[in-house]
Design an enzyme around this catalytic site. Sequence first.
Site, PDB file in Angstrom:
ATOM      1  N   GLN A  98      12.382 -56.705  19.419  1.00 47.68           N
ATOM      2  CA  GLN A  98      13.296 -56.420  18.206  1.00 47.68           C
ATOM      3  C   GLN A  98      14.389 -55.486  18.996  1.00 47.68           C
ATOM      4  O   GLN A  98      13.753 -54.307  19.443  1.00 47.68           O
ATOM      5  CB  GLN A  98      12.615 -55.547  17.326  1.00 47.68           C
ATOM      6  CG  GLN A  98      13.459 -55.707  15.984  1.00 47.68           C
ATOM      7  CD  GLN A  98      12.967 -54.664  14.843  1.00 47.68           C
ATOM      8  OE1 GLN A  98      12.382 -53.381  15.033  1.00 47.68           O
ATOM      9  NE2 GLN A  98      12.916 -55.398  13.583  1.00 47.68           N
ATOM     10  N   TYR A 167      18.573 -48.392   9.841  1.00 52.08           N
ATOM     11  CA  TYR A 167      19.012 -48.198  11.035  1.00 52.08           C
ATOM     12  C   TYR A 167      20.550 -48.614  11.034  1.00 52.08           C
ATOM     13  O   TYR A 167      21.179 -49.086  10.296  1.00 52.08           O
ATOM     14  CB  TYR A 167      18.207 -48.934  12.098  1.00 52.08           C
ATOM     15  CG  TYR A 167      16.651 -48.018  11.989  1.00 52.08           C
ATOM     16  CD1 TYR A 167      16.690 -46.899  12.364  1.00 52.08           C
ATOM     17  CD2 TYR A 167      15.715 -48.811  11.248  1.00 52.08           C
ATOM     18  CE1 TYR A 167      15.448 -46.354  12.448  1.00 52.08           C
ATOM     19  CE2 TYR A 167      14.591 -48.254  11.341  1.00 52.08           C
ATOM     20  CZ  TYR A 167      14.253 -46.599  11.979  1.00 52.08           C
ATOM     21  OH  TYR A 167      13.171 -46.202  11.918  1.00 52.08           O
ATOM     22  N   ARG A 316       0.929 -53.991   8.624  1.00 52.76           N
ATOM     23  CA  ARG A 316      -0.046 -53.275   8.549  1.00 52.76           C
ATOM     24  C   ARG A 316      -1.467 -54.020   8.728  1.00 52.76           C
ATOM     25  O   ARG A 316      -2.426 -53.422   9.443  1.00 52.76           O
ATOM     26  CB  ARG A 316      -0.182 -52.365   7.187  1.00 52.76           C
ATOM     27  CG  ARG A 316       0.751 -51.262   7.308  1.00 52.76           C
ATOM     28  CD  ARG A 316       1.096 -50.483   6.179  1.00 52.76           C
ATOM     29  NE  ARG A 316       1.949 -51.581   5.203  1.00 52.76           N
ATOM     30  CZ  ARG A 316       2.188 -51.407   4.079  1.00 52.76           C
ATOM     31  NH1 ARG A 316       1.761 -50.104   3.231  1.00 52.76           N
ATOM     32  NH2 ARG A 316       2.945 -52.337   3.142  1.00 52.76           N
ATOM     33  N   CYS A 338      -6.721 -54.639   5.316  1.00 52.12           N
ATOM     34  CA  CYS A 338      -6.031 -53.469   5.223  1.00 52.12           C
ATOM     35  C   CYS A 338      -5.911 -52.976   3.797  1.00 52.12           C
ATOM     36  O   CYS A 338      -5.693 -53.828   2.820  1.00 52.12           O
ATOM     37  CB  CYS A 338      -4.530 -53.965   5.760  1.00 52.12           C
ATOM     38  SG  CYS A 338      -3.146 -52.618   5.431  1.00 52.12           S
TER      39      CYS A 338
HETATM   40  C1  LIG Z   1       3.541 -47.889  11.957  1.00 49.22           C
HETATM   41  C2  LIG Z   1       4.828 -48.766  11.540  1.00 49.22           C
HETATM   42  C3  LIG Z   1       5.887 -48.960  12.231  1.00 49.22           C
HETATM   43  C4  LIG Z   1       6.713 -49.954  11.773  1.00 49.22           C
HETATM   44  N1  LIG Z   1       7.860 -50.038  12.693  1.00 49.22           N
HETATM   45  C5  LIG Z   1       8.834 -50.982  12.454  1.00 49.22           C
HETATM   46  C6  LIG Z   1       9.782 -51.402  13.576  1.00 49.22           C
HETATM   47  O1  LIG Z   1       9.716 -51.134  14.633  1.00 49.22           O
HETATM   48  N2  LIG Z   1      10.629 -52.177  13.040  1.00 49.22           N
HETATM   49  C7  LIG Z   1      10.800 -52.908  11.792  1.00 49.22           C
HETATM   50  O2  LIG Z   1      11.539 -53.710  11.465  1.00 49.22           O
HETATM   51  N3  LIG Z   1       9.930 -52.357  10.722  1.00 49.22           N
HETATM   52  C8  LIG Z   1       8.876 -51.613  11.255  1.00 49.22           C
HETATM   53  N4  LIG Z   1       7.833 -51.390  10.327  1.00 49.22           N
HETATM   54  C9  LIG Z   1       8.066 -52.053   8.808  1.00 49.22           C
HETATM   55  C10 LIG Z   1       7.069 -53.233   9.034  1.00 49.22           C
HETATM   56  O3  LIG Z   1       7.484 -54.327   9.850  1.00 49.22           O
HETATM   57  C11 LIG Z   1       6.993 -53.986   7.860  1.00 49.22           C
HETATM   58  O4  LIG Z   1       8.319 -54.382   7.504  1.00 49.22           O
HETATM   59  C12 LIG Z   1       6.340 -53.390   6.764  1.00 49.22           C
HETATM   60  O5  LIG Z   1       5.105 -52.390   7.089  1.00 49.22           O
HETATM   61  C13 LIG Z   1       5.794 -54.019   5.315  1.00 49.22           C
HETATM   62  O6  LIG Z   1       4.898 -55.001   5.829  1.00 49.22           O
HETATM   63  P1  LIG Z   1       3.240 -54.778   5.584  1.00 49.22           P
HETATM   64  O7  LIG Z   1       3.076 -54.846   4.076  1.00 49.22           O
HETATM   65  O8  LIG Z   1       2.569 -56.216   5.998  1.00 49.22           O
HETATM   66  O9  LIG Z   1       2.999 -53.844   6.574  1.00 49.22           O
HETATM   67  C14 LIG Z   1       6.963 -50.470  10.441  1.00 49.22           C
HETATM   68  C15 LIG Z   1       5.760 -50.284   9.822  1.00 49.22           C
HETATM   69  C16 LIG Z   1       4.469 -49.492  10.010  1.00 49.22           C
HETATM   70  C17 LIG Z   1       3.608 -49.339   8.995  1.00 49.22           C
END
Ligand SMILES: Cc1cc2nc3c(=O)[nH]c(=O)nc-3n(C[C@H](O)[C@H](O)[C@H](O)COP(=O)(O)O)c2cc1C
Length: 365
Positions: A98, A167, A316, A338
């Site tokens: 990414q 971003y 997560r 989770c």
């Molecule tokens: C610790 C952490 C770091 C993340 N870093 C990024 C990232 O680098 N790029 C991005 O597009 N989203 C990032 N996200 C967002 C996740 O990719 C995702 O869109 C969001 O957590 C929702 O998905 P989930 O419910 O499965 O966690 C991050 C989320 C967390 C919790």
Amino acid sequence: MLFDPIQIGTMTLRNRMMRSATAEVLADEQGTPFPQLSSMYAALAKGGVGLIVTGHMYVQASGKAHPGMTGIHDDACIEALATLADAVHAEGGKIAVQINHGGRQVREGLVADPIAPTAVDAKPPKPAAKEASIDEIEDLIDAYAQAARRGKRAGFDAVQIHAAHGYLVNQFLSPLANRRNDEWGGSFDHRLRFLERIAYAIRVEVGEEYPVLIKLGARDEADDGLCLDDGAEIIRRLPEMGIDAVEISGGIADSGAFNIGAGVEAGVNEATFRPWATRLRDAASLPVMLVGGMRSQAVMEDVLESGDADVISLCRPLICEPDLPLRLQKGIQDAAACVSKNRCWARKGDVGISCKCPGVVRVAA
Ligand SMILES: Cc1cc2nc3c(=O)[nH]c(=O)nc-3n(C[C@H](O)[C@H](O)[C@H](O)COP(=O)(O)O)c2cc1C
């Protein structure tokens, strides 16, 4: 369907689960990854996920969003990045890189001269970044293209443009952050130009065959922000830009509506952006990946079978259980452990992210 293979451009994924980009905070001050990052990716690949997307990497030094972010801003990065791709391939997995630039959304004091489409404050409050000149915009476009070239050289299977979560690309798309009135701002077409130019420039660098993906903030969730109709129109145009698949997310810092919702419970309030995906689907003539709050196999299967998405993207749950795909496939459990209390981020003194939420129950394999 979850464990059926899928074709994304020229890339075949072994199943329809992907690890969405997750900033691991596992790089030194120069942006060089620590060895722990290879081990993290190897564990994910071993755990059966179809595609891993790396945490966001900065394409230019001015775009480093936070300490510990990995860099892809210089050819000198390629050798270290290749170790990450190799670690995944050794376990039979696939990995996309990414690429990102923080724009105005960079940690205060980290970058000498933050740059943005327009000098408007970011929320939570940060000093306004400097408005990018036309020459600087051209340099930024080239920085994304060169980063994609480096990703391909390092052996990643695909590149993903980060166009979500407030971003730089999201900033250009959003009328909240982009108040320019030249050819880079104002009308929808003008705000889209930065992304279009990046996509075309990447194609020139990586060739016709290489998979190019995008994570799109399809809606800002704020008055006067990017609305879902705008999101649909962007998605409609992605194939013309040479994009092979779109991951749907949303929310910009100004709206206070963040993309990482707390308190998601399996079977209760899953699949945060599914209503959007249902509406965006008609505009999409390319594979759709859906991220945000998917926790149970039943909901993941339902999302796929309804046609709302083609791939399930998880963040997560895979911090907590990198082998979740295999656990689901083997029937060890039917949902992620989770609990979405959002304690994944690295705390002072931690090396990298990890699951620290209380109340997580891991089923023994
Ligand atoms: C610790 C952490 C770091 C993340 N870093 C990024 C990232 O680098 N790029 C991005 O597009 N989203 C990032 N996200 C967002 C996740 O990719 C995702 O869109 C969001 O957590 C929702 O998905 P989930 O419910 O499965 O966690 C991050 C989320 C967390 C919790």
